[in-house]
Design a protein around this motif. Sequence first.
Motif, short mmCIF file in Angstrom:
data_model
loop_
_atom_site.label_atom_id
_atom_site.label_comp_id
_atom_site.label_asym_id
_atom_site.label_seq_id
_atom_site.Cartn_x
_atom_site.Cartn_y
_atom_site.Cartn_z
N ASP A 95 0.82 -1.23 0.00
CA ASP A 95 0.00 0.00 0.00
C ASP A 95 0.85 1.28 0.00
OD1 ASP A 95 -2.62 -0.94 -0.22
OD2 ASP A 95 -2.55 -1.65 1.84
N ALA A 96 2.01 1.20 0.70
CA ALA A 96 2.90 2.38 0.74
C ALA A 96 3.71 2.41 -0.56
CB ALA A 96 3.83 2.28 1.93
N LEU A 97 3.42 3.40 -1.43
CA LEU A 97 4.05 3.40 -2.75
C LEU A 97 5.35 4.18 -2.81
CD1 LEU A 97 1.31 3.83 -5.47
CD2 LEU A 97 3.01 2.06 -5.31
N PHE A 98 5.32 5.40 -2.30
CA PHE A 98 6.49 6.27 -2.46
C PHE A 98 7.45 6.10 -1.29
CE2 PHE A 98 2.91 8.29 -4.67
CZ PHE A 98 3.39 8.18 -5.97
N THR A 99 8.28 5.08 -1.41
CA THR A 99 9.26 4.81 -0.35
C THR A 99 10.66 4.85 -0.94
OG1 THR A 99 9.13 2.45 -0.79
CG2 THR A 99 7.68 3.29 0.94
N GLN A 161 9.16 12.83 -2.04
CA GLN A 161 9.29 14.16 -1.42
C GLN A 161 7.92 14.67 -0.98
OE1 GLN A 161 11.26 16.77 -4.15
NE2 GLN A 161 13.31 16.25 -3.40
N LEU A 162 6.94 14.51 -1.88
CA LEU A 162 5.56 14.95 -1.58
C LEU A 162 5.02 14.22 -0.36
CD1 LEU A 162 3.78 15.18 -5.04
CD2 LEU A 162 3.97 17.00 -3.39
N GLN A 163 5.28 12.90 -0.35
CA GLN A 163 4.81 12.06 0.76
C GLN A 163 5.43 12.53 2.08
OE1 GLN A 163 3.06 8.53 0.33
NE2 GLN A 163 2.55 9.39 2.32
N GLN A 164 6.75 12.81 2.04
CA GLN A 164 7.46 13.26 3.24
C GLN A 164 6.90 14.59 3.74
OE1 GLN A 164 11.64 13.11 2.21
NE2 GLN A 164 11.96 11.55 3.79
N GLU A 165 6.71 15.51 2.78
CA GLU A 165 6.17 16.83 3.12
C GLU A 165 4.79 16.68 3.75
OE1 GLU A 165 6.07 19.76 -0.04
OE2 GLU A 165 8.11 19.25 -0.60
N ASN A 166 4.01 15.81 3.15
CA ASN A 166 2.65 15.55 3.63
C ASN A 166 2.66 14.97 5.05
OD1 ASN A 166 0.24 16.16 2.53
ND2 ASN A 166 -0.18 14.12 1.74
N LYS B 173 -1.78 8.98 -10.47
CA LYS B 173 -3.03 9.45 -9.87
C LYS B 173 -2.86 9.61 -8.35
CE LYS B 173 -7.95 8.50 -10.17
NZ LYS B 173 -8.95 7.47 -10.35
N ARG B 174 -2.20 8.60 -7.74
CA ARG B 174 -1.97 8.64 -6.30
C ARG B 174 -1.10 9.86 -5.95
NH1 ARG B 174 -1.16 4.47 -2.18
NH2 ARG B 174 -2.80 3.29 -3.19
N ALA B 175 -0.04 10.08 -6.77
CA ALA B 175 0.87 11.21 -6.53
C ALA B 175 0.13 12.54 -6.70
CB ALA B 175 2.05 11.14 -7.48
#
Lengths: 170, 186
Positions: A95-99, A161-166, B173-175
């Motif tokens: 489920d965790a995509l941006f790692t 980066q977006l994920q981290q910022e979020n 889409k997720r991004a």
Amino acid sequence: MKMFGKNSISKLLYYVTMAVVIGYGVFIGFVAFALITNRFELTDDNRFKIKILFVDSYVMGALDGKTIVVLLLFLAYYLLYFLLLLRILKAFKSDALFTNSIIKRLDWFTYFNLLFPVATFIGVLIMGDGKLNDEVVYGMFHILIAIFSGFISAIFKQGFQLQQENDLTI
Amino acid sequence: MFINNFYIFEPINELKMKDNLTILSYLIWGVVLLGVGALLNDIRDFDTNQFKNFISWAKTADKNEHWWTSKNAIEWSYYAISMALYFFKGYLIYGVFKFTAIIDNVKNGDYFSDNNITLFKKIGSIFITYAVNVFILKAILSYVAVSRFKVGDEFMILVPAGVGLYVLASIFKRAKELKEENELTI
């Protein structure tokens, strides 16, 4: 149908690739076993001929050390290639995509694709005929995949980066 | 890794990314041009050799023979299927060409846009459509020409690649959702 996580298309792709890896692994084991134990036919021009099980096809080549080493390296390369692809798809099915780990896996896949043209060039030099025919097309194909994979990796870095910022904001 | 996290290196990474995108763009153009060249060559060969034979045969065909089992029908089927195969090859080249639009969007800093998501889906559907149709046409062709049918490499490569592109569309889409959330929070 879902794209990620449980019961997703990514999971289906993961299992298809896993089947390819297992099948390919068995095939390499079979070829290596046949070569080591001399279980092959010998043609008139001193070439080995290994019949592939269940298929009306053969693995053929000159019966010398160089050819056998290059053949086994070539087969091993694609086994590792599919293993790396399997690792990427394994990350996609979670489920965790941006790692960070998926970025590393994509980078490894990129470098591994770039290895093919270099290795092929060295292989052709070792084999001694100095001719590049189909290898150029396959080399180009791998370079294209490498750059595309690098592109996807860069996109994932942006996503990370977006994920981290979020996460930090929350 | 540590160095890359510094803000001062961000423009350098951005430049590297743009360079890589330019190389990728050139490579895609190369693939498209090679594909167009190969397709035109195939069509020319078909016209100059096979089509001539077809016309000369059609003139001498036995008209009393039943149309479906006649050589005429087989020749026509062969001709129509070959034309359809050329059409799908052209369609595949168009699909590859669409990648340049994604690269242009990313070059302009437009990473996670609806446009890119749609393009990834479209290219994925083109790959799958091509592979499935060519699979069916080749199966019919082998039946018509009474030759051995073999599942082509394009089916084995393009179907997973097409599905992979759908997965990529979902990643984008997720991004995009993440980006929107981020912008809303700020």
